[in-house]
Design an enzyme around this catalytic site. Sequence first.
Site, PDB file in Angstrom:
ATOM      1  N   GLU A 198       2.322  -0.754  -4.330  1.00 46.49           N
ATOM      2  CA  GLU A 198       3.430  -1.075  -3.415  1.00 46.49           C
ATOM      3  C   GLU A 198       3.279  -2.496  -2.917  1.00 46.49           C
ATOM      4  O   GLU A 198       4.247  -3.231  -2.767  1.00 46.49           O
ATOM      5  CB  GLU A 198       3.433  -0.102  -2.231  1.00 46.49           C
ATOM      6  CG  GLU A 198       4.620  -0.253  -1.287  1.00 46.49           C
ATOM      7  CD  GLU A 198       4.410  -1.217  -0.114  1.00 46.49           C
ATOM      8  OE1 GLU A 198       5.349  -1.418   0.648  1.00 46.49           O
ATOM      9  OE2 GLU A 198       3.299  -1.789   0.030  1.00 46.49           O
ATOM     10  N   HIS A 222      -2.871  -6.752   6.692  1.00 45.67           N
ATOM     11  CA  HIS A 222      -3.225  -7.325   5.379  1.00 45.67           C
ATOM     12  C   HIS A 222      -4.476  -8.215   5.416  1.00 45.67           C
ATOM     13  O   HIS A 222      -4.603  -9.133   4.619  1.00 45.67           O
ATOM     14  CB  HIS A 222      -2.057  -8.142   4.796  1.00 45.67           C
ATOM     15  CG  HIS A 222      -0.941  -7.288   4.271  1.00 45.67           C
ATOM     16  ND1 HIS A 222       0.102  -7.820   3.544  1.00 45.67           N
ATOM     17  CD2 HIS A 222      -0.695  -5.967   4.345  1.00 45.67           C
ATOM     18  CE1 HIS A 222       0.937  -6.839   3.209  1.00 45.67           C
ATOM     19  NE2 HIS A 222       0.484  -5.712   3.683  1.00 45.67           N
TER      20      HIS A 222
END
Length: 722
Positions: free
Chosen positions: A411, A524
Amino acid sequence: MRKTRDQEEENPLLEPPSPVAAVASRRRTPTPMLILLAAFVPLVFHLLLTLPSKSTYHSLFLSLSDNATAARHLEALTLRPHLAGTPSASVASSYVISTLSSLSLPTHSSFYDVLLSYPISRSLSLSSIPFDLTQEPYPGDPFPITDVVPTFHAYAFTGTATGPAVYAGFGRAEDFAILKSMGVNVTGTVVLARYGKIYRGDIVKNAQDAGASGAVIYTDKKDYGGGEEGKCVPEGQWMPPSGVQVGSTWRGLGDPTTIGWPSVQGSCERIGKEEAVAAGLMPAIPSLPVSARDGETIQMSIGGQVAPDDWQGVDGVPVYHIGPGPGFLNLSYFGNETLATIENVFAVIEGEEEPDRYVLLGNHRDAWTFGAVDPNSGTAALLEIAQRLSRMQKRGWRPRRTIILCNWDAEEYGLIGSTEWVEEHRDMLASRAVAYLNVDSSVAGPGFYAAATPQLDELLREATKKVQDPDNTSRTLYESWIALSGSPSIGRLGGGGSDFASFVQHVGVPSVDITFGEGYPVYHSLYDDFLWMKNFGDPMFQRHIAAASVWGLIALRLADDKFLPFDYTDYASELQRSVEILEDEVLGTDLSLSPLYESIGKLKKAAIEIRRQIKAMEDQSWIPNWRTDSLKVRELNDRLMMAERAFTDPDGLFQRTWYKHLVYGPSQHDDYGSKSFPGIDDAIENAKTTNTAESWRFVQHEIWRVTRAITQASQVLNGNLI
Ligand SMILES: *[C@@H]1O[C@H](CO)[C@@H](O)[C@H](O)[C@H]1NC(C)=O
Ligand SMILES: *[C@@H]1O[C@H](CO)[C@@H](O)[C@H](O)[C@H]1NC(C)=O
Ligand SMILES: *[C@@H]1O[C@H](CO)[C@@H](O)[C@H](O)[C@H]1NC(C)=O
Ligand SMILES: *[C@@H]1O[C@H](CO)[C@@H](O)[C@H](O)[C@H]1NC(C)=O
Ligand SMILES: *[C@@H]1O[C@H](CO)[C@@H](O)[C@H](O)[C@H]1NC(C)=O
């Protein structure tokens, strides 16, 4: 495990488990009653078949929540990084497969060979002084950092960029317009932009369009560092000074070498990545993400005019300027774009009465680093739901329709796993998918956030009324949700932020996306690990199970309710609001929005009528002619299911033809941004710049296209040809 006394009392299933026992106890009735029963054998048979009721099982589902299970899954999934296409990614997929299998759920995988991107080397220097570009482990960091990918932008252009630094704020189109108005020529410079407002791929694209030779994107302390006072990991939740947000810069969806069709293994048509670059979907200039510390160092090297107020940093740091220079950046990046195998994992619970109707729950598994928030808080919730469903099966529950648990791969690179799968099964999904329910990160912090296609708004509200707020035992999630924003605020699914995109925007499947927490500082980065979740994100794992409860309950209602719990009157109201917003845009032009209003009126009428038909059938449902009844129920449900499909058009959006949905799609300038009527929006923007009669006529054409789609949807809901 959270179980209240109330729930136990309401739940006969917790004690006497089998439906047979419940049936047997009903049989001990007085004689006159027996005679009455005999006279209504079919009715009794019908009643017996449906005992215990689905809603009893739904209460059972809520009572089976288990925070220890969610915590255990999250810890196991996040022991090491599991970037898509790497060996540790298959450790994570094996974990999901073995968990689902141990719950006796039939499990399978789908594999695709897709173009992924990894860094080979990168460097950045400021006026010849190099940055070391590494994220530092925090004191006491227990997790192995050896497998953590070096900081990079996936699909960044391989090459070198040198030039004076120019500060471009958040890198939005309007920020570059400001630079231009201030007389800064970006051509040949290296842009410094900051994360926080739009998709990073669009930041790089805007820099490229402005003529920059490269782009550096950094994390400003003001946005991710908690400001002046913020304590960073491990004392506080904020991003440490060396923390870097890694991420993709691919502006399309799915495998860049198979745009529009699936990357099936074996022989498969592919295009070169140069085509994606030529189409502006992949960068043609190199870029790198950097930390707050490095970003600040570069800021201090930039002189020239003072930057606008909203581009400034926290109080106490020197003001930011726009440049160009004198700081001189030298950025080089060398990446490896290579075909890698990815794996989506599925568990299927076959429906008893309508096995060919699918209710899909999806979450991705791949992560840039450890992925405790993004995405494995969602994976942990998915597996915890699987455990509850498995326990319900043991107590006799079977769904009416088929439930499919989906665990996507890749993803992070561009919604690749879900997109390839949707492309592979496009027509099956178009004819059978009832709804797709997405959870990416289930928990990033406190506060419930949801987005949906509008016919699911009411179901979402109802589900949150049944779940307790994990942060306040004295109220329901619904009550806290309204407290947050006055009324339950439901976002829309036109953006490209997660795996719902293909379902909604390519096929027209009604969808939902939910999460706790609105963004989180270590996004992230190296620091998105289990300890961050345990210390800051969800110390008791109560938010995880609340997310699982809402997610699962919505799925159960969609899978078990005789009539699909879709309400298209909400859709009509939402469309009405969206058109009213367009009014401002068409003020002073010859454009007419009346056709749109008329079609929305038809949709509203159809929505009210089908609601009336459902009510009428429910009122008569004691009449024991259930054979004809079941066909009628099916016909009515098909209309509810297919109405969303009617918002799609095979031609798709103008020059963005993969996007088939004419009501919801992403902004051209920010892939994260959801637009209502994206085709009209694009056309208006074009007309405003070119200002020709033809460009304005084209806007009216787009208005007509949407009008026709809405009219088609109302026809499908009505189910008649006149
Ligand atoms: C910007 O700079 C480039 C190269 O330095 C030059 O070719 C171009 O004409 C400049 N543009 C403007 C608007 O001054
Ligand atoms: C930029 O850096 C590269 C690699 O470190 C070096 O080879 C090159 O000479 C540098 N270019 C300039 C203009 O400083
Ligand atoms: C790119 O990755 C592939 C697959 O891992 C590997 O075989 C190849 O050697 C790599 N290329 C370079 C230049 O590192
Ligand atoms: C918890 O909910 C109660 C009842 O609505 C409310 O009065 C109280 O302020 C809430 N507590 C917090 C911490 O939000
Ligand atoms: C589960 O929640 C309870 C409080 O309801 C708490 O005592 C327990 O520590 C939590 N378990 C985990 C693993 O967080």
